[in-house]
Design an enzyme around this catalytic site. Structure first.
Site, short mmCIF file in Angstrom:
data_model
loop_
_atom_site.label_atom_id
_atom_site.label_comp_id
_atom_site.label_asym_id
_atom_site.label_seq_id
_atom_site.Cartn_x
_atom_site.Cartn_y
_atom_site.Cartn_z
N ARG A 1 81.76 38.80 -33.77
CA ARG A 1 82.12 39.96 -32.95
C ARG A 1 81.01 40.99 -32.98
NH1 ARG A 1 84.72 43.48 -35.73
NH2 ARG A 1 86.27 42.05 -36.57
N TYR B 1 85.79 51.28 -7.14
CA TYR B 1 86.68 50.12 -7.36
C TYR B 1 88.05 50.61 -7.86
CZ TYR B 1 88.70 46.06 -9.65
OH TYR B 1 89.57 45.09 -10.05
N ASP C 1 77.60 52.95 -11.78
CA ASP C 1 78.03 51.56 -11.67
C ASP C 1 77.11 50.89 -10.64
OD1 ASP C 1 79.28 49.17 -10.95
OD2 ASP C 1 81.28 49.94 -11.40
N LYS D 1 80.11 39.74 -11.09
CA LYS D 1 79.66 39.73 -9.70
C LYS D 1 78.24 39.13 -9.61
CE LYS D 1 83.52 41.92 -9.13
NZ LYS D 1 84.56 41.37 -9.95
O1 P1T Z 1 86.51 42.72 -12.72
P1 P1T Z 1 85.64 43.30 -13.81
O2 P1T Z 1 84.57 42.39 -14.30
O3 P1T Z 1 86.45 43.91 -14.93
O4 P1T Z 1 84.82 44.52 -13.12
C1 P1T Z 1 85.43 45.70 -12.68
C2 P1T Z 1 84.58 46.31 -11.61
C3 P1T Z 1 83.73 47.37 -11.91
N1 P1T Z 1 82.93 47.95 -10.99
C4 P1T Z 1 82.92 47.50 -9.71
C5 P1T Z 1 82.02 48.17 -8.71
C6 P1T Z 1 83.72 46.41 -9.33
O5 P1T Z 1 83.65 46.00 -8.07
C7 P1T Z 1 84.57 45.80 -10.30
C8 P1T Z 1 85.47 44.67 -9.94
N2 P1T Z 1 85.70 44.51 -8.56
C9 P1T Z 1 86.47 43.55 -7.99
C10 P1T Z 1 87.13 42.61 -8.69
C11 P1T Z 1 86.51 43.58 -6.51
O6 P1T Z 1 86.91 42.57 -5.88
O7 P1T Z 1 86.14 44.60 -5.94
#
Ligand code: P1T
Length: 399
Positions: free
Chosen positions: A63, A115, A187, A212
């Protein structure tokens, strides 16, 4: 400092190399015993110690630190031009780790498009812990001054934003926020470090949903924070270990493997997106097209300054309202109707009902005639034929 991990990169002075070289080599020394050119998936959860409190190679417990995670952290930190990089189990786990610098009674300003899950985390989870939130239109950075209160500590923004593709001026926002004594988190999920490097523009921390574009293949959920701020880095080392929302070694391997091709993928995402935008602009069912690469996009000039390309995300609004948006989103075959973005396959979704359902009724509410595309790497003509046929099922302005 790279999480609880030791400094073991065999790739010296990565700064002298270009982006693509660092994506392939930074933090990824050839295996000293076998010469293997690929970083191994290191599954051990614990590491032998020479004497009490003396780990052999800096690793103690999985961890706290892991060799595969270390390689990935060095690599992405290098791509963001950061001295410190931290991998987390999801984008929201990375956001949670950063937000934990705030104490009850503190508050933050959030760009007024983001988001839905990020809004929900700040509003519902940190809100319950006594952290205040105000949404601000950051296209006018001076609005930060109006919204600032003695309890404000942080400005949090996406640029381009999800799902409206609004572009915010990172440098101007950092200048105002720093003058007021706060920190800025950007972000960078939509742009990626290939197109935009927020730390060089003054941001204090950069965040990614590595699920992503970094991962890029819809097969790993992950998050990442990069920073040059030693205090924030201490906080993140502590949080990674104390809270434990770390990615598995396999997740780190997949994210690192994806990152190696980030540059070529982003180039093609951008080319395909450009072709899709041209189709949308011409189609009579489309009311407006949201893409920072369009000269009439509100943030186009800023995007030209702070980005080296416009990316693969495109949103558009339809004359036929919500019914038409749902109809189009459900009618494509090459574009898959699904949440998420940033991978090789093209996706289509209705943000109001899907990714941004949690912002309904808030200052971040999105229009219900909006459709969001994550333009992938398929053959351009297949994408255009597919989307064109779906749009033909929607009413045009004249109807
Ligand atoms: O899904 P996750 O890995 O926890 O990420 C969250 C997140 C954070 N910042 C942005 C700009 C994001 O687009 C996302 C996650 N977004 C999607 C799942 C979506 O379909 O927009």
């Amino acid at each position: 400092m790279l999480g609880g991990d030791p400094q073991v990169s065999g790739f010296e002075d990565p700064d002298e190399f270009g982006f693509e070289t660092r994506a392939i080599r930074a933090g990824q020394p050839h295996d000293p015993y076998t010469g293997a050119v690929v970083t191994p998936i290191s599954l051990a959860t614990t590491f032998a110690q020479e004497a009490v409190g003396q780990p052999r190679h800096g690793y103690e417990y999985g961890r706290t630190g892991n060799p595969t995670r270390h390689a990935y952290q060095v690599c992405v930190a290098s791509l963001e031009g950061a001295r410190h990089g931290f991998a987390f189990a999801s984008g929201l786990a990375a956001s949670d780790a950063l937000l934990r610098v705030l104490r009850p009674g503190d508050s933050l300003l959030l760009g007024d498009d983001a988001y839905g899950g990020t809004f929900r985390l700040i509003d519902k989870v940190f809100g319950n812990a006594g952290v205040g939130l105000a949404a601000v239109d950051l296209t006018a950075p001076d609005k930060i001054r109006d919204a600032w209160t003695p309890s404000t500590r942080m400005v949090w923004l996406e640029t381009p934003t999800n799902p409206l593709l609004t572009v915010f001026d990172i440098e101007a926002i950092c200048a105002v926020t720093h003058e007021l004594g706060g920190i800025v988190v950007v972000d960078n999920t939509f742009a990626t470090p290939y197109l935009q490097q927020p730390l060089a523009l003054g941001a204090d921390a950069v965040l990614h949903s590595a699920t992503k574009y970094l991962g890029g293949h819809s097969d790993v959920v992950g998050g990442f924070v990069a920073t040059d701020d030693d205090e924030l880095a201490d906080h993140l080392v502590f949080t990674q270990n104390a809270v434990g929302a770390v990615p598995s070694p396999f997740d780190c391997y997949l994210a690192l493997r994806g990152t190696k091709t980030l540059g070529v993928r982003m180039d093609r995402h951008g080319e395909n997106a450009h072709a899709v935008v041209e189709l949308l602009e011409e189609h009579p069912a489309v009311r407006s097209v949201l893409y920072p690469g369009r000269p009439d996009h509100l943030g186009h000039d800023i995007a030209c300054r702070q980005m080296s390309g416009f990316g693969g995300m495109v949103s558009f609004r339809l004359h036929g309202g919500r019914a038409a948006a749902e109809q189009v989103a459900a009618s494509t075959k090459v574009f898959t109707l699904a949440e998420s973005l940033g991978a090789v396959e093209s996706l289509i979704e209705h943000p109001g009902a899907m990714t941004h359902a949690s912002v309904a009724g808030s200052a971040l509410e999105v229009p219900d005639d909006l459709v969001r595309l994550s333009v992938g790497l398929e053959t351009e003509s297949d994408l255009l034929d597919d989307l064109g046929a779906a749009l033909d099922t929607a009413p045009s302005a004249a109807n």
